[in-house]
Design a protein around this motif. Structure first.
Motif, PDB file in Angstrom:
ATOM      1  N   ASN A   1      -0.273 -12.805  -0.388  1.00 42.21           N
ATOM      2  CA  ASN A   1       0.613 -12.027   0.458  1.00 42.21           C
ATOM      3  C   ASN A   1       2.004 -12.128  -0.153  1.00 42.21           C
ATOM      4  O   ASN A   1       2.495 -13.225  -0.391  1.00 42.21           O
ATOM      5  N   LEU A   2       2.600 -10.985  -0.446  1.00 44.81           N
ATOM      6  CA  LEU A   2       3.966 -10.962  -0.962  1.00 44.81           C
ATOM      7  C   LEU A   2       4.879 -10.433   0.130  1.00 44.81           C
ATOM      8  O   LEU A   2       4.597  -9.399   0.737  1.00 44.81           O
TER       9      LEU A   2
ATOM     10  N   LEU B   1       4.571   0.960  -5.998  1.00 44.41           N
ATOM     11  CA  LEU B   1       3.355   0.650  -5.246  1.00 44.41           C
ATOM     12  C   LEU B   1       2.511   1.897  -4.990  1.00 44.41           C
ATOM     13  O   LEU B   1       1.288   1.867  -5.130  1.00 44.41           O
ATOM     14  N   LYS B   2       3.163   3.013  -4.623  1.00 40.21           N
ATOM     15  CA  LYS B   2       2.436   4.268  -4.402  1.00 40.21           C
ATOM     16  C   LYS B   2       1.765   4.734  -5.693  1.00 40.21           C
ATOM     17  O   LYS B   2       0.610   5.155  -5.673  1.00 40.21           O
ATOM     18  N   SER B   3       2.488   4.666  -6.797  1.00 41.79           N
ATOM     19  CA  SER B   3       1.926   5.143  -8.067  1.00 41.79           C
ATOM     20  C   SER B   3       0.756   4.278  -8.542  1.00 41.79           C
ATOM     21  O   SER B   3      -0.045   4.711  -9.362  1.00 41.79           O
ATOM     22  N   ASN B   4       0.651   3.063  -8.024  1.00 39.92           N
ATOM     23  CA  ASN B   4      -0.455   2.166  -8.380  1.00 39.92           C
ATOM     24  C   ASN B   4      -1.463   2.024  -7.240  1.00 39.92           C
ATOM     25  O   ASN B   4      -2.255   1.080  -7.234  1.00 39.92           O
ATOM     26  N   ASP B   5      -1.407   2.964  -6.277  1.00 44.26           N
ATOM     27  CA  ASP B   5      -2.350   3.004  -5.165  1.00 44.26           C
ATOM     28  C   ASP B   5      -2.449   1.661  -4.445  1.00 44.26           C
ATOM     29  O   ASP B   5      -3.530   1.186  -4.122  1.00 44.26           O
ATOM     30  N   ARG B   6      -1.307   1.052  -4.221  1.00 38.05           N
ATOM     31  CA  ARG B   6      -1.238  -0.265  -3.576  1.00 38.05           C
ATOM     32  C   ARG B   6      -0.633  -0.085  -2.183  1.00 38.05           C
ATOM     33  O   ARG B   6       0.405   0.565  -2.027  1.00 38.05           O
ATOM     34  N   GLY B   7      -1.264  -0.652  -1.159  1.00 40.41           N
ATOM     35  CA  GLY B   7      -0.757  -0.560   0.199  1.00 40.41           C
ATOM     36  C   GLY B   7       0.431  -1.487   0.430  1.00 40.41           C
ATOM     37  O   GLY B   7       0.569  -2.508  -0.236  1.00 40.41           O
ATOM     38  N   TYR B   8       1.262  -1.128   1.394  1.00 46.28           N
ATOM     39  CA  TYR B   8       2.432  -1.933   1.730  1.00 46.28           C
ATOM     40  C   TYR B   8       2.918  -1.540   3.112  1.00 46.28           C
ATOM     41  O   TYR B   8       2.551  -0.494   3.649  1.00 46.28           O
ATOM     42  N   THR B   9       3.768  -2.365   3.691  1.00 47.24           N
ATOM     43  CA  THR B   9       4.438  -2.062   4.946  1.00 47.24           C
ATOM     44  C   THR B   9       5.895  -2.459   4.792  1.00 47.24           C
ATOM     45  O   THR B   9       6.192  -3.521   4.260  1.00 47.24           O
TER      46      THR B   9
ATOM     47  N   PHE C   1       5.932  -5.922   2.924  1.00 48.96           N
ATOM     48  CA  PHE C   1       4.739  -6.775   2.913  1.00 48.96           C
ATOM     49  C   PHE C   1       3.673  -6.131   2.038  1.00 48.96           C
ATOM     50  O   PHE C   1       3.389  -4.942   2.173  1.00 48.96           O
ATOM     51  N   ILE C   2       3.081  -6.929   1.165  1.00 52.97           N
ATOM     52  CA  ILE C   2       2.029  -6.455   0.278  1.00 52.97           C
ATOM     53  C   ILE C   2       0.927  -7.513   0.268  1.00 52.97           C
ATOM     54  O   ILE C   2       1.209  -8.701   0.101  1.00 52.97           O
ATOM     55  N   VAL C   3      -0.315  -7.101   0.441  1.00 50.87           N
ATOM     56  CA  VAL C   3      -1.460  -8.001   0.322  1.00 50.87           C
ATOM     57  C   VAL C   3      -2.276  -7.493  -0.859  1.00 50.87           C
ATOM     58  O   VAL C   3      -2.601  -6.315  -0.933  1.00 50.87           O
ATOM     59  N   LEU C   4      -2.570  -8.395  -1.806  1.00 47.40           N
ATOM     60  CA  LEU C   4      -3.270  -7.986  -3.020  1.00 47.40           C
ATOM     61  C   LEU C   4      -4.086  -9.141  -3.585  1.00 47.40           C
ATOM     62  O   LEU C   4      -3.832 -10.306  -3.254  1.00 47.40           O
TER      63      LEU C   4
ATOM     64  N   ALA D   1      -8.303  -8.270   7.380  1.00 48.00           N
ATOM     65  CA  ALA D   1      -9.257  -7.218   7.730  1.00 48.00           C
ATOM     66  C   ALA D   1      -8.540  -5.886   7.635  1.00 48.00           C
ATOM     67  O   ALA D   1      -7.396  -5.749   8.064  1.00 48.00           O
ATOM     68  N   GLY D   2      -9.189  -4.905   7.034  1.00 49.71           N
ATOM     69  CA  GLY D   2      -8.647  -3.555   6.965  1.00 49.71           C
ATOM     70  C   GLY D   2      -7.455  -3.443   6.050  1.00 49.71           C
ATOM     71  O   GLY D   2      -7.249  -4.278   5.159  1.00 49.71           O
ATOM     72  N   GLY D   3      -6.675  -2.415   6.288  1.00 50.04           N
ATOM     73  CA  GLY D   3      -5.481  -2.190   5.483  1.00 50.04           C
ATOM     74  C   GLY D   3      -5.723  -1.215   4.355  1.00 50.04           C
ATOM     75  O   GLY D   3      -6.816  -1.098   3.821  1.00 50.04           O
ATOM     76  N   TYR D   4      -4.685  -0.482   4.004  1.00 51.74           N
ATOM     77  CA  TYR D   4      -4.765   0.508   2.940  1.00 51.74           C
ATOM     78  C   TYR D   4      -4.995  -0.165   1.598  1.00 51.74           C
ATOM     79  O   TYR D   4      -4.273  -1.081   1.231  1.00 51.74           O
ATOM     80  N   GLY D   5      -6.005   0.253   0.893  1.00 54.03           N
ATOM     81  CA  GLY D   5      -6.283  -0.286  -0.437  1.00 54.03           C
ATOM     82  C   GLY D   5      -6.974  -1.641  -0.431  1.00 54.03           C
ATOM     83  O   GLY D   5      -7.238  -2.193  -1.471  1.00 54.03           O
ATOM     84  N   MET D   6      -7.293  -2.168   0.754  1.00 52.01           N
ATOM     85  CA  MET D   6      -7.890  -3.498   0.824  1.00 52.01           C
ATOM     86  C   MET D   6      -9.359  -3.456   1.236  1.00 52.01           C
ATOM     87  O   MET D   6     -10.048  -4.434   1.124  1.00 52.01           O
ATOM     88  N   MET D   7      -9.823  -2.340   1.745  1.00 48.69           N
ATOM     89  CA  MET D   7     -11.227  -2.258   2.181  1.00 48.69           C
ATOM     90  C   MET D   7     -12.145  -2.294   0.985  1.00 48.69           C
ATOM     91  O   MET D   7     -11.866  -1.709  -0.042  1.00 48.69           O
ATOM     92  N   LYS D   8     -13.267  -3.012   1.126  1.00 51.16           N
ATOM     93  CA  LYS D   8     -14.233  -3.116   0.038  1.00 51.16           C
ATOM     94  C   LYS D   8     -15.504  -2.436   0.421  1.00 51.16           C
ATOM     95  O   LYS D   8     -15.950  -2.405   1.492  1.00 51.16           O
TER      96      LYS D   8
END
Length: 180
Positions: free
Chosen positions: A99-100, A116-124, A139-142, A173-180
């Motif tokens: 978590n960043l 982050l958008k250009s690398n398809d990474r979710g954030y808040t 906030f970024i979870v990766l 659980a959940g989140g943009y770009g985190m679902m598997k």
């Protein structure tokens, strides 16, 4: 086993004990990290191997400890080296999720979110106030393995003008770009 070891030169026995202890403790370190990260089946397999090595090593050293303190020294060296090696390997394979939390100005926030958008990474992003100016918290979870690369790019795009707190995530659980 003790008959075999008694037929070998004592210096080689010390080296064998040290090497076995390095392997055992390296496995123990990785096993512990896997248990914490929820990889129970892998941890159990490593635990079996660790226990087998431990049994062989300890039975060898206990029977001769009073006669050969050099074995104890090599046992201890192996233990310390195994801890170092295990943590180094775990750091390289980077198990888990990070978590960043970034605190940045509006200008830096814009650069960070574009990256982050250009690398398809979710954030808040949350708006806030620092001691002097208006600031934003991002906030970024990766995956932990990606954290160094992402941080390097973020710091480069913001000329290092971003405050970062990184921590490990045990569950999400959940989140943009985190679902598997």
């Amino acid at each position: 086993m003790s008959e075999f070891l008694s037929s070998i030169h004592p210096a080689f026995v010390c080296i064998i004990i040290c090497a076995a202890k390095i392997i055992e403790i390296t496995i123990q370190s990785l096993k512990t990290c896997m248990m914490v990260k929820g990889q129970r089946l892998k941890a159990a397999g490593l635990g079996f191997v660790e226990c087998a090595i431990w049994g062989l090593v300890i039975s060898t050293i206990i029977s001769t400890l009073g006669d050969n303190l050099l074995l104890l020294l090599f046992y201890c060296i192996g233990y310390a080296t195994g801890l170092f090696l295990g943590s180094t390997i775990e750091n390289k394979i980077a198990l888990g999720t990070s978590n960043l939390e970034l605190i940045a100005s509006d200008e830096s926030t814009e650069k960070i979110t574009e990256y982050l958008k250009s690398n398809d990474r979710g954030y808040t992003v949350f708006e806030g106030h620092g001691s002097v100016d208006k600031m934003n918290m991002i906030f970024i979870v990766l995956p932990r393995k990606e954290t160094p690369r992402v941080l390097k790019e973020i710091k480069k795009s913001c000329d290092g003008k971003v405050f970062v707190v990184a921590s490990e995530v045990s569950k999400y659980a959940g989140g943009y770009g985190m679902m598997k």
